[in-house]
Design a protein around this motif. Structure first.
Motif, PDB file in Angstrom:
ATOM      1  N   TYR A  91      41.355  73.363  52.029  1.00 36.87           N
ATOM      2  CA  TYR A  91      40.475  72.988  52.963  1.00 36.87           C
ATOM      3  C   TYR A  91      41.320  72.320  54.233  1.00 36.87           C
ATOM      4  N   ARG A 150      31.993  78.378  47.675  1.00 35.57           N
ATOM      5  CA  ARG A 150      32.709  77.915  49.003  1.00 35.57           C
ATOM      6  C   ARG A 150      31.591  77.712  50.197  1.00 35.57           C
ATOM      7  N   ASP A 151      30.812  79.071  50.178  1.00 34.34           N
ATOM      8  CA  ASP A 151      29.820  78.867  51.469  1.00 34.34           C
ATOM      9  C   ASP A 151      28.756  77.753  51.416  1.00 34.34           C
ATOM     10  N   GLN A 154      30.891  74.692  52.193  1.00 33.39           N
ATOM     11  CA  GLN A 154      31.168  74.554  53.489  1.00 33.39           C
ATOM     12  C   GLN A 154      29.826  73.971  54.261  1.00 33.39           C
ATOM     13  N   GLU A 158      30.436  70.384  56.490  1.00 29.98           N
ATOM     14  CA  GLU A 158      30.412  70.373  57.913  1.00 29.98           C
ATOM     15  C   GLU A 158      30.362  68.823  58.455  1.00 29.98           C
ATOM     16  N   GLU A 163      36.705  72.069  57.044  1.00 28.10           N
ATOM     17  CA  GLU A 163      36.435  73.522  56.744  1.00 28.10           C
ATOM     18  C   GLU A 163      36.903  73.879  55.299  1.00 28.10           C
ATOM     19  N   VAL A 164      36.127  74.456  54.608  1.00 26.99           N
ATOM     20  CA  VAL A 164      36.543  74.775  53.397  1.00 26.99           C
ATOM     21  C   VAL A 164      36.711  76.405  53.464  1.00 26.99           C
TER      22      VAL A 164
END
Length: 294
Positions: A91, A150-151, A154, A158, A163-164
């Motif tokens: 990250y 991951r998505d 993220q 936020e 930011e992952v």
């Protein structure tokens, strides 16, 4: 002399104030200038910058991609086979202002604690979803699952100004007790497969032996039949020769057959034969002539 005593301390103070107002921004950093806890400036370009001494302070954050290892957690996929999961993430701080407002003076340590909680929650949610089995996690679908984690992480990170970049599952192992049970089940399956192979091999061997025995029996039968035919033909030929010989000279034929009888009867051994001297069997031995045929 008195003026020097005043000028020198003043110069020192001014020099100290000047140096205190100067700071250097490294290209690998993002810098916030705070005044009484409030953000006054954001410095991202490398080089020299200035601040108000004693009133403003500088807070530095790493602008590079950072790494975070999560705690080992236990998840239960849809097939109820528990797994021990160990993951890590890459990250970076995307927005230093938002990051500072979210974590305050706790800085990176507070952010990593919160990010670790987000990742663990997303790992449990994704790996425990319907139609996700332990086999899915251990297959090529693992990459898609990591992308989903991951998505989702993220979206949750936020608000922290992070930011992952990536999430990876390092280890997905069974617990020790489940591992032993899995090994036992695998051994049982292999033993069953081996027993099936042995049974099929024995069945094939029985078929081969039965075919070989039938082939031997048929071969011996054919050979005996051919031998009987040959013996019959030989006997027929012998009888034909005897008949021709008998027809050519009956007295010589009778003499020859008598000699064969003498040879068989007078052969040495433990057998005894009692007969009168005037028996027709000794006809040729008494007279030396062939008997007269009627």
């Amino acid at each position: 002399m008195g003026k020097l005593k005043i000028i020198i301390p003043a110069v020192v103070v001014l020099l100290f104030l000047g140096l205190s107002s100067i700071f250097v921004v490294d290209e690998r950093e993002r810098v916030l200038v705070l005044q009484f806890g409030q953000i006054k400036q954001v410095k991202s370009e490398p080089g020299l910058s200035f601040k108000i001494p004693f009133i403003q302070e500088v807070v530095r954050y790493d602008a590079r991609i950072l790494s975070l290892d999560t705690e080992t957690i236990e998840v239960t996929p849809s097939d109820d086979r528990r797994l021990i999961v160990d993951a890590f993430t890459r990250y970076r701080i995307r927005d230093v202002v938002q990051f500072r407002q979210a974590v305050g003076v706790g800085g990176v340590r507070t952010a990593e604690d919160r990010l670790s909680s987000i990742l663990n929650a997303q790992i449990r949610e994704v790996l425990g979803a319907d139609q996700v089995t332990s086999n899915t996690i251990l297959s090529e679908e693992r990459r898609n699952l990591m992308t989903r984690i991951r998505d989702n992480a993220q979206a949750s990170a936020e608000g922290l100004g992070l930011e992952v970049v990536d999430v990876r599952l390092k280890k997905t192992n069974l617990p020790d007790q489940n591992l032993e049970a899995t090994f036992a089940r695998m051994r049982a399956e292999r033993d069953r497969e081996a027993a099936d192979e042995i049974a099929r091999g024995n069945e094939a061997a029985q078929r081969v032996r039965a075919l070989a025995d039938r082939t031997v029996t048929e071969t011996i039968s054919d050979a005996e039949r051919e031998a009987q035919v040959v013996r019959g033909e030989a006997d027929a030929e012998r009888n034909r020769i005897y008949a021709e010989a008998y027809g050519a000279d009956t007295e010589f034929f009778a003499f020859y057959r008598s000699l064969e009888a003498y040879q068989r009867a007078l052969r040495g051994g433990n057998s005894s034969m009692v007969m009168t001297p005037d028996s027709e069997f000794f006809e040729y031995l008494r007279s030396g002539e062939a008997p007269q045929t009627q």
